[in-house]
Design a protein around this motif. Structure first.
Motif, PDB file in Angstrom:
ATOM      1  N   GLN A 178      20.120 -42.716  -2.544  1.00 21.35           N
ATOM      2  CA  GLN A 178      20.812 -43.718  -1.765  1.00 21.35           C
ATOM      3  C   GLN A 178      19.810 -44.202  -0.729  1.00 21.35           C
ATOM      4  OE1 GLN A 178      23.756 -42.092   0.844  1.00 21.35           O
ATOM      5  NE2 GLN A 178      25.113 -43.840   0.543  1.00 21.35           N
ATOM      6  N   SER A 179      19.758 -45.500  -0.519  1.00 22.80           N
ATOM      7  CA  SER A 179      18.738 -45.986   0.414  1.00 22.80           C
ATOM      8  C   SER A 179      19.182 -45.785   1.857  1.00 22.80           C
ATOM      9  CB  SER A 179      18.411 -47.448   0.133  1.00 22.80           C
ATOM     10  OG  SER A 179      19.524 -48.232   0.463  1.00 22.80           O
ATOM     11  N   LEU A 216      10.730 -38.183  -2.586  1.00 18.04           N
ATOM     12  CA  LEU A 216      11.266 -39.453  -2.109  1.00 18.04           C
ATOM     13  C   LEU A 216      10.259 -40.102  -1.170  1.00 18.04           C
ATOM     14  CD1 LEU A 216      14.944 -38.493  -1.240  1.00 18.04           C
ATOM     15  CD2 LEU A 216      14.114 -39.664  -3.271  1.00 18.04           C
ATOM     16  N   GLY A 217       9.912 -41.319  -1.459  1.00 19.08           N
ATOM     17  CA  GLY A 217       8.946 -42.002  -0.609  1.00 19.08           C
ATOM     18  C   GLY A 217       9.627 -42.865   0.432  1.00 19.08           C
ATOM     19  N   ASP A 223      13.792 -45.810   3.639  1.00 20.42           N
ATOM     20  CA  ASP A 223      13.727 -44.460   3.091  1.00 20.42           C
ATOM     21  C   ASP A 223      14.898 -44.286   2.120  1.00 20.42           C
ATOM     22  OD1 ASP A 223      13.013 -41.878   2.650  1.00 20.42           O
ATOM     23  OD2 ASP A 223      13.501 -41.133   4.646  1.00 20.42           O
ATOM     24  N   SER A 224      14.955 -43.170   1.481  1.00 24.56           N
ATOM     25  CA  SER A 224      16.126 -42.889   0.644  1.00 24.56           C
ATOM     26  C   SER A 224      16.431 -41.412   0.707  1.00 24.56           C
ATOM     27  CB  SER A 224      15.876 -43.333  -0.798  1.00 24.56           C
ATOM     28  OG  SER A 224      14.689 -42.788  -1.281  1.00 24.56           O
ATOM     29  N   ARG A 225      17.631 -41.073   0.332  1.00 22.21           N
ATOM     30  CA  ARG A 225      18.010 -39.659   0.302  1.00 22.21           C
ATOM     31  C   ARG A 225      18.771 -39.376  -0.976  1.00 22.21           C
ATOM     32  NH1 ARG A 225      21.436 -40.520   5.191  1.00 22.21           N
ATOM     33  NH2 ARG A 225      23.251 -41.674   4.480  1.00 22.21           N
ATOM     34  N   TYR A 226      18.789 -38.099  -1.312  1.00 22.14           N
ATOM     35  CA  TYR A 226      19.496 -37.698  -2.521  1.00 22.14           C
ATOM     36  C   TYR A 226      20.992 -37.718  -2.288  1.00 22.14           C
ATOM     37  CZ  TYR A 226      15.043 -36.200  -4.338  1.00 22.14           C
ATOM     38  OH  TYR A 226      13.747 -36.182  -4.789  1.00 22.14           O
ATOM     39  N   ASN A 282      15.157 -39.502 -10.239  1.00 19.77           N
ATOM     40  CA  ASN A 282      14.463 -38.420  -9.566  1.00 19.77           C
ATOM     41  C   ASN A 282      14.481 -37.152 -10.368  1.00 19.77           C
ATOM     42  OD1 ASN A 282      13.904 -39.922  -7.121  1.00 19.77           O
ATOM     43  ND2 ASN A 282      16.125 -40.059  -7.118  1.00 19.77           N
ATOM     44  N   ALA A 283      14.548 -37.325 -11.663  1.00 20.82           N
ATOM     45  CA  ALA A 283      14.522 -36.148 -12.517  1.00 20.82           C
ATOM     46  C   ALA A 283      13.295 -35.318 -12.219  1.00 20.82           C
ATOM     47  CB  ALA A 283      14.496 -36.570 -13.970  1.00 20.82           C
TER      48      ALA A 283
END
Lengths: 431, 207
Positions: A35-36, A147-148, A160-163, A186-187
């Motif tokens: 999710q951004s 995650l970049g 940014d993004s998060r899981y 993001n496998a």
């Protein structure tokens, strides 16, 4: 006959009713996606707060300074632990720093990154940490846990993004469909930016602490080196309270870790190990490199022997497609021409640490392995702890600090054949 | 698998035994007076239908299907025309095969001694086992589920002591599959609940 007729009618009625029977199959797919997240510079600079001690949630790198243990909470801040007695560590406080991943401590000053910014904090009172200086917009991008993030100068926003776990439910045809991997961007995610611990064989232990990770920050004497993807930023700590950025070196692609050893800097990159001469701390110069297939590879050095772990994950985007999981032992007595001595098979090595020939390697979900590395050509496995997810170690003064997905473990390794668990700080269970 | 075969053999054994050997009086009487068997095979007919996906006009058509089923009911007459027993069968669906093991009842109409077309109704309810499906990887699981099958039909005398049966009914089979993959930190779980609802038309024999 009447009976027969009525049953025939009944059957006809049933047939009419049942002919509309249809299958119903419902597929529920749960997966981890991203999710951004947007962070504006204003939000980033809202100030650094000292909060009461909190539970570990997603621990990152660890760092030791004297009796204090610092555990990074990925992109959120730092847990400060009083580790005077490793058998019963006490959580003191939590320093909330948005976007923090790396830490280094010298004297009473803690240096931390906060997305784009480089901040210096006075931690003489860990219950009331003060921001003493901030160098703005030093870093422009970074990568944590696969995650970049990027800083966009024009709108002054960090992207940014998060899981996030997603669940979708839908009706499907009942003949099983070919398996689609719904949005698995993001496998291949992994902890490539965390992972390495090393003993205090470098730097100046009396004033700076011991880093416990792939450490993108390293303090050598009066200077802090921070490596990003392609650059090394140099900060002068002449006046510890107000560090000054005084240089930047272009390193090439895929720099992951920095390990100072004697007057050299060892950089773990995802294409090999680079050795830089640091005789002139103002301007390190390139000496040599030892290349290998692309993989994630933290490096530690002791007694002129460098230990490098290569981990192949399904991680082409980040670490390359190497298919080896191994430990490389490299003779670096002549830093200008390192020699690969031997390669040992591993499972999925993350971080490693070495102290007086006792070698500790984190194997991710396969736990922790301890080795006797007295003879580099004949490294022997001593113990294997399986029931943990380990990725980072610091062996220091017979206490092994190990961070994993499930928490912080501390072991007494005075007897390397039989490690003794001293304590564990568990990660808060997911509610 | 061994258990299944033993079970099936035992059931088949009870079915054929009376024809082979002269029986001891009490058992023979029991078989004659109390034992009831319905063994039949047939098709499970499913309707074609259309699935629409959430928030879109996009859908796809699932064609109608026919699948094969066999089953055998073995029971005892407990009251006049009411028999209670166990039903074992196999339902072949295209990707999965189910072995439903159920408790069943059968109710026939009229006097069993009179040789004319009679009617019967019955219901089986139990659990569908997935033993016939190959063992899948450690990350895959398949769980059986409820099986239920009410039916109504005709008993047509063969001339001997047996009847041919022709029945129509409903058959529900439920089961669940789960695939979970974890690659490093990444997670992917795919869980599917299957509810197969069919019209069942069966032919068989009863004695």
């Amino acid at each position: 006959m009447k009976n027969f007729l009525s049953v025939t009618l009944l059957m006809a009625a049933l047939a009419t009713a049942f002919v509309s029977c249809k299958d119903n199959c419902v597929q529920t797919v749960t997966y981890r996606g991203t999710q951004s997240v947007r962070v504006t510079l204003n939000e980033l600079r809202m100030g650094i707060k000292t909060l009461p001690a909190q539970d570990l949630e997603n621990p990152g790198k660890i760092y030791v300074k004297d009796n204090y243990l610092f555990i990074n909470e990925v992109k959120k801040g730092i847990h400060v632990i009083d580790n005077t007695n490793p058998s019963s560590p006490k959580a003191i406080s939590f320093i909330s720093i948005l976007g923090n991943v790396d830490i280094a401590v010298k004297g009473n000053i803690l240096y931390a990154d906060s997305y784009t910014d480089f901040v210096a904090l006075d931690i003489s009172n860990p219950n009331a940490v003060k921001e003493v200086s901030r160098i703005k917009e030093v870093f422009t991008n970074g990568q944590v846990d696969g995650l970049g993030w990027n800083y966009n100068v024009s709108d002054q926003t960090i992207y940014d993004s998060r899981y996030k776990m997603y669940t979708t439910t839908q009706e499907v045809a009942c003949d099983p469909q070919p398996q689609y991997y719904y949005g698995l961007p993001n496998a291949s995610a992994s902890f490539d930016s965390k992972g390495l611990g090393f003993a205090s064989s470098s730097g100046n232990p009396s004033t700076s602490g011991v880093s416990g990770s792939t450490a993108r920050f390293a303090i050598v004497n009066e200077r802090l080196y921070a490596v990003s993807q392609s650059e090394m930023k140099l900060f002068s700590l002449q006046n510890p309270e107000s560090p000054v950025k005084d240089g930047s070196l272009n390193l090439g692609f895929g720099i992951e870790t920095i390990f100072p050893y004697k007057d050299k800097l060892f950089l773990g990159t995802n294409t090999g190990v680079q050795i830089w001469d640091n005789k002139n701390p103002q301007k390190p110069t390139y000496l040599s490199r030892l290349d290998h297939a692309r993989a994630c590879d933290p490096v530690v050095v002791e007694n002129d022997i460098a230990y490098v772990t290569l981990r192949s994950v399904n991680n082409f985007s980040r670490c390359g497609g190497a298919i080896a999981n191994q430990l490389d032992v490299i003779d670096v007595s002549n830093a200008a021409s390192p020699i690969l001595l031997k390669t040992y098979e591993m499972e999925s090595p993350y971080g490693l640490g070495i102290d007086k020939n006792k070698l500790f390697i984190c194997e991710g979900v396969s736990g922790l392995k301890t080795f006797d590395a007295t003879k580099p050509m004949d490294i022997k496995q001593l113990q294997h702890f399986k029931d943990m997810n380990a990725y980072d170690v610091i062996p220091l003064n017979n206490t092994l600090m190990l961070i994993g997905k499930d928490g912080l473990y501390q072991y007494d390794y005075s007897n390397p054949n039989s490690l003794k668990l001293l304590s564990k700080i568990s990660v808060k269970p997911v509610s | 698998m061994k258990i299944i075969f033993t079970l099936i053999l035992a059931l088949v054994g009870t079915m054929v035994y009376p024809q082979d050997k002269p029986l001891q009086g009490s058992f023979k009487n029991f078989v004659k007076g109390k034992y009831v068997n319905f063994t039949d095979f047939g098709g499970l007919f499913g309707k074609s239908y259309q699935i629409y996906y959430n928030n879109s006009n996009y859908g796809n058509i699932v064609p109608g299907r026919v699948n094969f089923t066999i089953q055998t009911f073995n029971g005892i007459r407990v009251y006049k025309n009411l028999a209670v027993g166990a039903t074992v069968g196999v339902d072949w669906f295209s990707n999965y095969q189910i072995i439903p093991i159920s408790l069943g009842i059968r109710v026939t109409s009229g006097d069993s001694k009179i040789k004319k077309v009679k009617t019967f109704v019955g219901v089986d309810a139990g659990y569908g086992f997935m033993w016939l499906n190959d063992k899948m990887g450690d990350n895959q699981k398949i769980n059986g589920g409820l099986g239920i099958s009410p039916m109504a039909g005709l008993l047509i005398p063969t001339g001997g002591n047996a009847n041919f049966t022709l029945s129509i009914g409903y058959k529900h089979n439920g089961f669940n599959t789960k695939i979970s993959n974890r690659i490093n930190e990444s997670l992917y779980i795919n869980e599917t609940d299957y509810n197969l609802n069919r019209m069942a038309i069966r032919l068989g024999i009863n004695f």
